[in-house]
Design a protein around this motif. Structure first.
Motif, PDB file in Angstrom:
ATOM      1  N   ALA A 151       1.153  -1.220   0.032  1.00 27.15           N
ATOM      2  CA  ALA A 151       0.083  -0.182  -0.399  1.00 27.15           C
ATOM      3  C   ALA A 151       0.922   0.835   0.060  1.00 27.15           C
ATOM      4  O   ALA A 151       0.920   2.286  -0.631  1.00 27.15           O
ATOM      5  N   GLY A 152       2.086   0.962   0.352  1.00 26.69           N
ATOM      6  CA  GLY A 152       3.047   2.740   0.471  1.00 26.69           C
ATOM      7  C   GLY A 152       3.987   2.499  -0.634  1.00 26.69           C
ATOM      8  O   GLY A 152       3.304   2.658  -2.252  1.00 26.69           O
ATOM      9  N   ASP A 153       4.630   3.786  -1.059  1.00 28.84           N
ATOM     10  CA  ASP A 153       5.526   4.152  -2.096  1.00 28.84           C
ATOM     11  C   ASP A 153       5.586   2.680  -3.219  1.00 28.84           C
ATOM     12  O   ASP A 153       5.931   3.200  -4.683  1.00 28.84           O
ATOM     13  N   ALA A 154       6.073   1.606  -2.666  1.00 25.16           N
ATOM     14  CA  ALA A 154       6.969   0.715  -3.062  1.00 25.16           C
ATOM     15  C   ALA A 154       5.458   0.382  -4.366  1.00 25.16           C
ATOM     16  O   ALA A 154       5.787   0.052  -5.416  1.00 25.16           O
ATOM     17  N   GLY A 155       3.912   0.266  -2.991  1.00 24.92           N
ATOM     18  CA  GLY A 155       3.010   0.147  -4.950  1.00 24.92           C
ATOM     19  C   GLY A 155       2.878   0.394  -5.872  1.00 24.92           C
ATOM     20  O   GLY A 155       2.022   0.004  -7.100  1.00 24.92           O
ATOM     21  N   GLY A 156       3.329   1.952  -5.593  1.00 26.80           N
ATOM     22  CA  GLY A 156       3.101   2.632  -6.323  1.00 26.80           C
ATOM     23  C   GLY A 156       4.271   2.475  -7.303  1.00 26.80           C
ATOM     24  O   GLY A 156       3.064   2.824  -9.394  1.00 26.80           O
ATOM     25  N   ALA A 157       5.071   2.014  -7.539  1.00 27.29           N
ATOM     26  CA  ALA A 157       5.360   1.098  -9.309  1.00 27.29           C
ATOM     27  C   ALA A 157       4.360   0.601  -9.891  1.00 27.29           C
ATOM     28  O   ALA A 157       4.322   0.621 -11.039  1.00 27.29           O
ATOM     29  N   LEU A 158       3.667  -0.285  -9.356  1.00 25.59           N
ATOM     30  CA  LEU A 158       2.839  -0.671  -9.818  1.00 25.59           C
ATOM     31  C   LEU A 158       1.623  -0.022 -10.808  1.00 25.59           C
ATOM     32  O   LEU A 158       1.266  -0.575 -11.852  1.00 25.59           O
ATOM     33  N   GLY A 159       1.376   0.367  -9.078  1.00 25.06           N
ATOM     34  CA  GLY A 159       0.370   1.762  -9.419  1.00 25.06           C
ATOM     35  C   GLY A 159       0.691   2.610 -11.526  1.00 25.06           C
ATOM     36  O   GLY A 159      -0.413   2.892 -11.879  1.00 25.06           O
ATOM     37  N   ALA A 160       1.809   2.872 -11.183  1.00 25.49           N
ATOM     38  CA  ALA A 160       2.283   3.831 -12.042  1.00 25.49           C
ATOM     39  C   ALA A 160       2.211   3.011 -13.533  1.00 25.49           C
ATOM     40  O   ALA A 160       1.629   3.227 -14.411  1.00 25.49           O
ATOM     41  N   ALA A 161       2.123   1.736 -13.184  1.00 29.58           N
ATOM     42  CA  ALA A 161       2.661   0.930 -14.435  1.00 29.58           C
ATOM     43  C   ALA A 161       0.718   0.642 -15.643  1.00 29.58           C
ATOM     44  O   ALA A 161       0.636   0.613 -16.096  1.00 29.58           O
ATOM     45  N   LEU A 162      -0.339   0.395 -13.923  1.00 26.55           N
ATOM     46  CA  LEU A 162      -1.250   0.187 -14.734  1.00 26.55           C
ATOM     47  C   LEU A 162      -1.639   1.354 -14.968  1.00 26.55           C
ATOM     48  O   LEU A 162      -2.998   1.093 -15.535  1.00 26.55           O
ATOM     49  N   ALA A 163      -1.496   2.316 -14.421  1.00 29.88           N
ATOM     50  CA  ALA A 163      -2.415   4.014 -14.892  1.00 29.88           C
ATOM     51  C   ALA A 163      -1.735   4.112 -16.114  1.00 29.88           C
ATOM     52  O   ALA A 163      -3.026   4.400 -16.674  1.00 29.88           O
ATOM     53  N   ALA A 164      -0.738   3.660 -16.723  1.00 28.74           N
ATOM     54  CA  ALA A 164      -0.214   3.806 -17.828  1.00 28.74           C
ATOM     55  C   ALA A 164      -0.722   3.648 -18.980  1.00 28.74           C
ATOM     56  O   ALA A 164      -1.492   3.924 -20.041  1.00 28.74           O
ATOM     57  N   TYR A 165      -0.871   1.937 -18.801  1.00 27.48           N
ATOM     58  CA  TYR A 165      -1.719   0.777 -19.267  1.00 27.48           C
ATOM     59  C   TYR A 165      -3.253   1.131 -19.760  1.00 27.48           C
ATOM     60  O   TYR A 165      -3.665   0.813 -20.751  1.00 27.48           O
TER      61      TYR A 165
END
Length: 604
Positions: A342-356
């Motif tokens: 849920a923290g900033d590490a998960g932001g990496a996954l979220g950024a990739a998914l948001a772009a897709y």
């Protein structure tokens, strides 16, 4: 379509790789560098993701960073300007980093990636995603819901500190935001700091300390009232204002104005590693209760604004499993999903998914009633050859079991005999929790196990509780829990049949006295308020751990184990076999199980 997401340069750097919307790999940089909460560019994590997917940088359709640094710089400059001439020292400290690194982030990322094979700078498509959108995407797009409300709460991104959104299909629509400097995450971190723990690393310690407070004491009631009158104004819709005259995080080098806080609460900031007194426990409880109240109000507003039956949570505050349990108890939503990273590490996954889904406009596929996090087992795995080489390098002897049933029977027997087991299996977990692949396991019914694990294995503060793991079939038997809890992100009361009568005046006892009180038939996983941070396992999610729990239950009559992360204090969770061996040999663990190998400490 291949997209790499990156988070870095604040804390808990990470990388995540998706292919056509499916997660291929994700890992935190700390696991490879062995530096806790490593914020540096996640080159090792990126290399790991590319290796798992068998691709090169040039095969990527995009690389996405998890926030927008220029918007963050705008916030910093406006904040310094508004408080000038105060904050001069903080300005001089932070600006060189911005000028050399964060202002030039495009160049920094391109240059860092240049050490990887198969890389042409001119071919790289580099994107940036807003911080809270990264959080929202990280939880909604991996959830099993076609449509859901999204609540993200953290310290701060660019400007937003809390956001309420609605997700439907491939779209996320932001409905409401709370903006810096008003931040529930920074409020909680301020109390983390004042109670002597490290900001951005010790918040979970503050949460664990809170139940040692006395909710019926005048001191606790006074502290909670002081917080609500002096530090924060909370409105009925969950929005809030922090009274900045008491805080120093906007333009200072410390979180709070310590003299003002000392005047408010009657004691100075606790020095790190010094004794914990009842006042610290009551203050931790006070801010935990205030946090829960705000989160519940925000959840109610999220329900009101969206009218939806499912809720997705992310952001650092979503790691507060006690507050998550309160949302569950409130019954506002039929379904709740919490991003395990849920923290900033998960932001990496979220950024990739948001772009897709948003930038490239690709539709979202829902495959089942389960989330698509693959049980958070998204890191590297280490096979036979790696383990054999690691054992030979350390001149260690171990037994290889060809029959899994025989191996599990032996481990279950050792656990019954109160042995402590290092458990190293399959792919490493993504996120802060060990979920059964990089775990330390022990008997939850042993009354001495909490003390033994804290002092002789983890080398950490004695007040900190341990989490239980059980098969999902048994969850309702052991806990007040009627939903799965696969990621250890819900705190639930232990079932009453296992609780023991508490002595008169229990709430007013000090830390040591509460710790020494046997509260249940599973004392090592029962916190002082009779709560437990639960993980449930299915046969499909982790077959070997599920089978171990089953066999242990057949041997002892109870299918409940301690599951704590395979590491010692101030070190990341182990990644490789070498890491596991090092941790095993430098603690008082009795047995190490690495895939099909069983290593006894007494044989080394």
């Amino acid at each position: 379509m291949l997209i790499l997401g990156i988070s870095a340069f604040f804390h808990d750097a990470a990388a995540a790789l998706i292919r056509d919307g499916e997660i291929m790999a994700a890992a935190q940089e700390e696991r490879f560098t062995r530096i806790k909460n490593d914020a540096s560019f996640p080159l090792n994590a990126i290399r790991n993701c590319l290796d798992i997917a068998h691709v090169s940088v040039d095969e990527l359709d995009a690389v996405v960073f998890y926030d927008k640094p220029l918007l963050k710089l705008e916030r910093l400059l406006e904040s310094y300007h508004a408080r000038a001439p105060f904050g001069w020292r903080s300005f001089l400290t932070s600006m060189p980093v911005w000028m050399k690194q964060k202002m030039m982030l495009k160049k920094v990322i391109r240059d860092e990636l240049s050490v990887l094979p198969g890389y042409n700078k001119k071919k790289l498509r580099l994107l940036f995603c807003e911080h809270h959108l990264s959080h929202a995407a990280s939880t909604f797009y991996v959830s099993p819901y076609e449509e859901a409300a999204i609540l993200t709460i953290d310290g701060v991104g660019e400007w937003a500190t809390t956001s309420i959104s609605a997700g439907k299909g491939k779209d996320i629509r932001v409905l409401k935001e709370i903006r810096f400097p008003h931040s529930l995450g920074l409020l909680y971190s301020s109390f983390t700091y004042y109670c002597g723990f490290e900001v951005n690393a010790g918040e979970y310690k503050l949460m664990g300390l809170a139940p040692y407070g006395d909710p019926g004491s005048e001191e606790f009631l006074r502290m909670k009232q002081t917080i609500l009158e002096k530090l924060i104004t909370v409105y009925e819709d969950g929005s809030f204002v922090l009274h900045q005259e008491y805080f120093n995080y906007v333009s200072g080098l410390r979180m709070v104005h310590e003299k003002k806080w000392e005047a408010l609460f009657g004691f100075p900031r606790r020095k790190p590693e010094s004794a914990l007194e009842p006042c610290h426990c009551n203050l931790a409880l006070a801010i935990q209760k205030v946090t829960e109240d705000v989160v519940l109000k925000l959840a109610a507003t999220t329900k009101q604004l969206t009218g939806l039956e499912s809720l997705c949570l992310a952001g650092g505050v979503a790691l507060n499993c006690v507050a998550n349990g309160k949302i569950l108890d409130k019954g506002l939503f039929r379904n709740i999903f919490i991003q395990p990273a849920a923290g900033d590490a998960g932001g990496a996954l979220g950024a990739a998914l948001a772009a897709y889904h948003i930038y490239f406009g690709r539709e979202r596929a829902l495959y089942s009633d389960e989330d698509s996090m693959q049980h958070a087992y998204l890191g590297p795995a280490f096979g036979y050859e790696h383990i054999v080489k690691a054992l030979r390098r350390k001149k260690m002897v171990g037994l290889e079991y060809k029959d899994e049933a025989v191996l599990i029977a032996e481990v279950a027997r050792c656990l019954k005999e109160k042995k402590i087991v290092g458990w190293f299996q399959g792919r490493m977990e993504f996120g802060p929790r060990a979920l059964g692949n990089r775990s330390i396991l022990a008997d939850a019914a042993d009354p001495e196990m909490q003390r033994k694990l804290n002092l002789s294995i983890k080398y950490r503060e004695g007040f900190r509780p341990f989490a239980p793991v059980c098969r999902v079939e048994n969850a309702g038997r052991y806990f007040n829990l009627d939903v799965p809890s696969p990621y250890m992100l819900l705190t639930r009361p232990l079932a009453g049949r296992f609780c023991l009568p508490l002595p008169e005046g229990y709430a007013s006892l000090n830390i040591r006295e509460k710790l020494d009180t046997v509260r249940s038939t599973f004392p090592s996983i029962t916190h002082v308020d009779l709560s437990c941070r639960v993980q449930t396992v299915t046969k499909g999610s982790n077959p070997r751990l599920w089978q171990l729990l089953k066999v242990f239950e057949e041997l002892t009559g109870e299918g409940l184990l301690i599951n704590t992360s395979f590491n010692v204090r101030d070190e990341p969770i182990v990644c490789s076999a070498e890491d596991a061996i090092h941790c095993f040999m430098h603690t008082k663990m009795d047995i190490l199980v690495m895939e099909n190998f069983l290593i006894y400490k007494e044989d080394q």
